[in-house]
Enzyme design. Structure first.
Site, short mmCIF file in Angstrom:
data_model
loop_
_atom_site.label_atom_id
_atom_site.label_comp_id
_atom_site.label_asym_id
_atom_site.label_seq_id
_atom_site.Cartn_x
_atom_site.Cartn_y
_atom_site.Cartn_z
N GLY B 7 0.66 -1.37 0.23
CA GLY B 7 0.05 -0.11 -0.33
C GLY B 7 0.71 1.28 0.27
O GLY B 7 1.24 1.64 1.07
N GLY B 9 0.26 3.96 -0.89
CA GLY B 9 -0.01 5.98 -0.31
C GLY B 9 0.58 6.81 -0.23
O GLY B 9 2.27 6.22 0.23
N ALA B 10 0.04 7.27 0.84
CA ALA B 10 1.53 8.55 1.40
C ALA B 10 2.17 7.85 2.92
O ALA B 10 2.73 8.37 2.54
CB ALA B 10 0.52 9.91 1.95
N LYS B 77 -4.91 2.03 3.73
CA LYS B 77 -6.09 2.03 4.43
C LYS B 77 -6.70 0.59 4.73
O LYS B 77 -6.67 -0.55 4.13
CB LYS B 77 -7.55 2.83 3.39
CG LYS B 77 -7.33 3.82 2.82
CD LYS B 77 -7.70 5.52 3.42
CE LYS B 77 -7.34 6.96 3.16
NZ LYS B 77 -7.28 7.72 4.70
N ASN B 100 -3.96 3.55 10.43
CA ASN B 100 -4.71 3.95 11.44
C ASN B 100 -5.58 3.02 12.51
O ASN B 100 -6.18 2.04 11.72
CB ASN B 100 -5.65 5.02 10.82
CG ASN B 100 -5.27 6.60 10.76
OD1 ASN B 100 -4.04 7.02 10.94
ND2 ASN B 100 -5.57 6.98 9.62
N LYS B 182 -3.42 7.29 20.49
CA LYS B 182 -3.53 7.69 18.60
C LYS B 182 -5.14 7.24 18.59
O LYS B 182 -5.65 8.61 17.66
CB LYS B 182 -2.71 6.73 17.68
CG LYS B 182 -2.69 8.10 16.11
CD LYS B 182 -1.80 7.55 15.45
CE LYS B 182 -1.98 8.60 13.67
NZ LYS B 182 -1.34 7.92 12.73
N ASN B 186 -7.68 10.13 17.32
CA ASN B 186 -8.39 10.10 16.20
C ASN B 186 -9.88 9.46 16.10
O ASN B 186 -10.74 10.43 15.75
CB ASN B 186 -7.79 9.26 15.43
CG ASN B 186 -6.59 9.74 14.98
OD1 ASN B 186 -6.82 10.45 14.75
ND2 ASN B 186 -5.85 8.77 14.18
N GLU B 265 -12.84 4.73 7.57
CA GLU B 265 -12.03 4.41 8.19
C GLU B 265 -12.88 4.70 10.16
O GLU B 265 -12.32 4.26 10.74
CB GLU B 265 -10.19 4.85 8.94
CG GLU B 265 -9.66 4.78 7.72
CD GLU B 265 -8.25 4.73 7.72
OE1 GLU B 265 -6.98 3.88 7.44
OE2 GLU B 265 -7.81 6.04 8.15
#
Lengths: 314, 298
Positions: B7, B9-10, B77, B100, B182, B186, B265
């Site tokens: 994955g 991504g960013a 994700k 996350n 976290k 979040n 998410e």
């Protein structure tokens, strides 16, 4: 005393539906907030389509000084505009009864501060769509429920208004005490309106879905459960179970959708979509204040209240 | 050592590009986005912003092309974890989640035996194929995933490589405190922002401040029930991030997802607090309400 002259304050969907139909049986005047709307209504009449089809000639004005006396005043503004509307009534209509139709609780008390008219509490389940200033589509031809407020009026007066509304082609039911019905609708509205406003969902069958733990129907059910606890603490025996009302409304919505109609968009969702202030303070706010008065914790309604307030700030 | 990022991504790109600057690490990246893969193979994986880096990375959109790797880093994700792991598990010894929320490691453990729990702070965004903006630097905390642990030596090897590559990473015997701090932070910031359209800093103000704190209190109770000691106070971090000179105007990712009409998410944040709470006998009604509202949104 026969009711021959009716003044309707506020020409939104609900006010227009009353005013239009009542022209069949009474002399009707309309007090609007905007002069432009009054002018349009005066020029071309008020058009009702959908469940009823007609165009009614009406007298409309934005200037309360131009209003003739009346036997019945129906205050049909949004709760957010009630204060201004009540101010416009002060010192007028010495022989009239005043009927309030606002969502939530507390409209009667507010009107009471501006005059000692006999007050009729009312809730309505009618709904419609506003096409323009002088055209409203009558969507759901459901009942208006009404009853005397706190000893200021009598059951007989409520029954006279019931008869008038029925003669005008609307559906109505008078109760000796409206509080049980008012509270049923309050709990229903505090739940369905806030959930719709936050999810951007019209009132669809997801509101009654309870298969999985996190299904939306469980939240709806829990919110209504908190509301019922508050009602019980306030000594109100509900007229109808709000959850049953919800299930029934979802079922009716599905039937309508199958016939190609759109699902009902609760007014708070309409307000949020249009970037207008909502009636949250009068609906959920009223429930939360009652809860505090009776020491009932309502954490879910508090959460909904804060989320909708924050959403209003943009 | 060979490390593959699943994955890209960013967040995955931050790890892959930085690790790709090391001579003794061969970096692979798996991502289904073919243009991104082609650009990385042609020009390297580029970061700009908080750091300017071009890393040598072997990218592929074909999981069968992945060679055997000592270590994997999952950065998809959360809602794509299962699918990505099913496709790539054959390549790995140990795998670390840097995603996350809570609940990802459980999904990874369905596919590989040696699992590392991870929580990462750095953030970025994909600018164009092969190029990622590095918005925020920060630390990463990793530790063995208790029910299906990787050996501590693997945790330490990964932390050492990442740190040397410019991504400070702490190897801990118990990384749950960092992860739940976290998750709790979040869950409150993301869900409330997603439902109200407000920034992190605005969420920390009335009328939602008390709600955010109540949502975090539920998360704390669920962490307590699991015997987790939070490494920092999520409430203090909430206030710190809400400062005008920190991240007052930041739109939490779930708000960005909702605005873009993407899946969120939520199941791994508020939904995870509810699910772990149920497992440990703690009710989390506000997190359940937020989960239902965000999942119900359209």
């Amino acid at each position: 005393v026969a009711i021959e002259r009716v003044c309707v304050v506020g020409a939104g969907v609900i006010g227009s539906l009353y005013a239009g139909h009542l022209t069949h049986v009474a002399e009707v005047s309309i007090l609007t907030r905007r002069g432009e709307q009054a002018r349009k209504l005066g020029e071309g009449g008020l058009r009702i389509s959908g469940k009823s089809e007609f165009t009614a000639e009406v007298f409309a004005t934005a200037d309360p000084d131009e209003l003739a006396d009346a036997d019945l005043v129906i205050v049909a503004t949004k709760a957010t505009q009630l204060e201004d509307a009540a101010g416009a009534l002060a010192g007028r209509f010495p022989t009239a009864a005043v009927m309030t139709i606002q969502n939530g609780l507390g409209a009667e008390e507010l009107v009471r501060t501006r005059g000692d008219w006999p007050l009729i509490s009312a809730v309505t389940f009618m709904s419609g769509v506003r096409h323009d200033d002088a055209h409203v589509e009558y969507e759901l031809d459901t009942e208006t429920w009404l009853g005397p407020f706190a000893g200021t009026a009598t059951h007989e007066q409520a029954q006279e208004i019931e008869a008038l509304l029925k003669a005008a082609g609307l559906h109505a039911r008078a109760f000796p005490d409206l509080r049980p019905a008012q509270w049923s609708k309050l709990i229903f509205n505090a739940t369905v309106n806030t959930v719709a406003a936050l999810t951007n969902l019209p009132h669809v069958s997801a509101f009654a879905a309870r298969k999985e733990d996190i299904d939306l129907g469980n939240l709806v059910h829990d919110l209504m459960g908190e509301g019922k606890t508050v009602a019980a603490a306030a000594g109100v025996e509900l007229h109808e179970d709000p959850w049953e009302m919800n299930v029934e409304a979802c079922r009716r919505g599905e039937t309508l959708a199958a016939e190609g109609h759109y699902a009902h968009v609760p007014s708070m969702l309409e307000d949020v979509r249009a970037g207008r202030p909502t009636e949250i303070d009068f609906i959920t706010g009223a429930l939360v204040r009652e809860a505090a008065k009776h020491d009932v914790p309502v954490p879910l309604h508090m959460a909904m209240y804060r989320l909708v307030k924050a959403r209003e700030c943009g | 050592m060979r490390i593959a990022v699943i994955g890209c991504g960013a967040v995955g790109s931050l790890f892959a590009a930085n690790l790709g600057t090391l001579d003794d690490v061969e970096v692979w990246a798996y991502d289904p986005w073919q243009e991104h893969v082609d650009a990385i193979n042609a020009n390297g994986l580029r970061l700009s912003g908080a750091g300017d880096v071009v890393g040598k990375v072997n990218a592929t959109a074909d999981p069968a092309a992945l060679p055997k790797c000592e270590l994997g880093i999952v950065a998809t994700k959360s809602q794509h974890t299962s699918e990505a792991m099913a496709a790539t598990a054959h390549a790995f010894g140990a795998v670390c989640s840097v995603q996350n929320g809570a609940g990802n490691e459980e999904l990874v453990a369905e596919h590989v035996k040696e699992v590392i729990r991870g929580t990462t702070f750095p953030a970025g965004r994909v600018i164009e194929p092969g190029h990622v903006g590095w918005d925020t630097k920060g630390d990463t905390h990793i530790g063995p995933f208790e029910p299906s642990p990787a050996p501590m030596s693997a945790v330490e090897a990964l932390a050492e490589a990442c740190t040397r590559a410019g991504m400070p990473t702490h190897a801990l015997s118990d990384a749950r405190g960092a992860q739940w701090r976290k998750v709790i932070f979040n869950a409150a910031s993301n869900a409330i922002a997603a439902l109200t359209g407000r920034t992190h800093g605005q969420v920390a103000e009335p009328p939602t401040r008390e709600l955010a704190w109540a949502v975090m209190a539920e998360g704390r109770a669920v962490a307590d029930a699991q015997g987790i000691t939070l490494d920092m106070s999520p409430e203090e971090l909430f206030d710190h991030a809400a400062r005008k000179d920190v991240a007052y105007g930041h739109k939490p990712s779930m708000l960005q997802d909702v605005e873009a009409g993407r899946e969120t998410e939520i199941d791994f944040l508020n939904g995870a607090i509810v699910a772990f709470g149920e497992r440990y006998g703690v009710d989390a009604p506000l997190n359940r309400a937020l989960t239902a509202l965000v999942k119900g949104r359209r």
